[in-house]
Write a protein that holds these residues in place. Structure first.
Motif, PDB file in Angstrom:
ATOM      1  N   GLU A 209      -6.251  -0.620  -7.799  1.00  0.00           N
ATOM      2  CA  GLU A 209      -7.536   0.049  -7.999  1.00  0.00           C
ATOM      3  C   GLU A 209      -8.587  -0.846  -8.638  1.00  0.00           C
ATOM      4  O   GLU A 209      -9.704  -0.412  -8.870  1.00  0.00           O
ATOM      5  N   TRP A 210      -8.217  -2.096  -8.945  1.00  0.00           N
ATOM      6  CA  TRP A 210      -9.134  -2.970  -9.681  1.00  0.00           C
ATOM      7  C   TRP A 210      -9.201  -4.333  -9.023  1.00  0.00           C
ATOM      8  O   TRP A 210      -8.267  -4.790  -8.388  1.00  0.00           O
TER       9      TRP A 210
ATOM     10  N   PHE B 162      -3.579 -10.595  -7.389  1.00  0.00           N
ATOM     11  CA  PHE B 162      -3.350 -10.974  -5.992  1.00  0.00           C
ATOM     12  C   PHE B 162      -4.657 -11.508  -5.419  1.00  0.00           C
ATOM     13  O   PHE B 162      -5.643 -10.774  -5.411  1.00  0.00           O
ATOM     14  N   PRO B 163      -4.682 -12.732  -4.908  1.00  0.00           N
ATOM     15  CA  PRO B 163      -5.895 -13.199  -4.232  1.00  0.00           C
ATOM     16  C   PRO B 163      -6.181 -12.347  -2.996  1.00  0.00           C
ATOM     17  O   PRO B 163      -5.257 -11.933  -2.297  1.00  0.00           O
ATOM     18  N   SER B 164      -7.444 -12.089  -2.745  1.00  0.00           N
ATOM     19  CA  SER B 164      -7.844 -11.287  -1.600  1.00  0.00           C
ATOM     20  C   SER B 164      -9.264 -11.668  -1.204  1.00  0.00           C
ATOM     21  O   SER B 164     -10.028 -12.155  -2.028  1.00  0.00           O
ATOM     22  N   MET B 165      -9.607 -11.448   0.052  1.00  0.00           N
ATOM     23  CA  MET B 165     -10.975 -11.698   0.491  1.00  0.00           C
ATOM     24  C   MET B 165     -11.814 -10.448   0.286  1.00  0.00           C
ATOM     25  O   MET B 165     -11.375  -9.337   0.587  1.00  0.00           O
TER      26      MET B 165
ATOM     27  N   ARG C 195     -15.572 -13.865   0.192  1.00  0.00           N
ATOM     28  CA  ARG C 195     -15.154 -14.800  -0.866  1.00  0.00           C
ATOM     29  C   ARG C 195     -13.829 -14.339  -1.434  1.00  0.00           C
ATOM     30  O   ARG C 195     -13.431 -13.186  -1.261  1.00  0.00           O
ATOM     31  N   VAL C 196     -13.153 -15.249  -2.108  1.00  0.00           N
ATOM     32  CA  VAL C 196     -11.852 -14.910  -2.678  1.00  0.00           C
ATOM     33  C   VAL C 196     -12.057 -14.247  -4.042  1.00  0.00           C
ATOM     34  O   VAL C 196     -12.772 -14.775  -4.899  1.00  0.00           O
ATOM     35  N   VAL C 197     -11.463 -13.082  -4.210  1.00  0.00           N
ATOM     36  CA  VAL C 197     -11.438 -12.414  -5.509  1.00  0.00           C
ATOM     37  C   VAL C 197      -9.972 -12.146  -5.842  1.00  0.00           C
ATOM     38  O   VAL C 197      -9.081 -12.384  -5.028  1.00  0.00           O
ATOM     39  N   LEU C 198      -9.720 -11.646  -7.031  1.00  0.00           N
ATOM     40  CA  LEU C 198      -8.365 -11.284  -7.422  1.00  0.00           C
ATOM     41  C   LEU C 198      -8.255  -9.777  -7.556  1.00  0.00           C
ATOM     42  O   LEU C 198      -8.998  -9.161  -8.324  1.00  0.00           O
ATOM     43  N   LEU C 199      -7.359  -9.185  -6.787  1.00  0.00           N
ATOM     44  CA  LEU C 199      -6.984  -7.799  -7.023  1.00  0.00           C
ATOM     45  C   LEU C 199      -6.053  -7.787  -8.227  1.00  0.00           C
ATOM     46  O   LEU C 199      -5.285  -8.717  -8.435  1.00  0.00           O
ATOM     47  N   CYS C 200      -6.135  -6.746  -9.001  1.00  0.00           N
ATOM     48  CA  CYS C 200      -5.506  -6.737 -10.314  1.00  0.00           C
ATOM     49  C   CYS C 200      -4.715  -5.444 -10.489  1.00  0.00           C
ATOM     50  O   CYS C 200      -5.230  -4.358 -10.235  1.00  0.00           O
TER      51      CYS C 200
END
Length: 77
Positions: free
Chosen positions: A62-63, A40-43, A47-52
């Protein structure tokens, strides 16, 4: 062992694939059907990271990992 419930599993995957079309619209990316791996893209820190999330990890995210890092670069939230 064996493939009891194999048909159910396939049916569940097809259902998941169909809903993945809708998930995609939300920005959710199904990475690995077999593992039930979703990003899931998230801020994070501007910056944009991916929740996993992966099947079996319960109902909490949790990741996370960098866009470039992928699953191998997972870090705890």
């Amino acid at each position: 062992g064996g493939m009891e419930g194999g048909g159910d599993y396939i049916a569940a995957l097809v259902g998941l694939a169909e809903s993945a079309g809708q998930l995609e619209a939300l920005g959710v990316q199904l990475k690995d059907y077999a593992r039930g791996l979703i990003d899931f893209p998230s801020m994070r820190d501007g910056r944009v990271v991916l929740l996993c999330w992966q099947l079996g990890e319960g109902d909490r995210l949790e990741w996370w990992h960098d866009l470039e890092a992928g699953f191998a670069g997972r870090q705890p939230l």
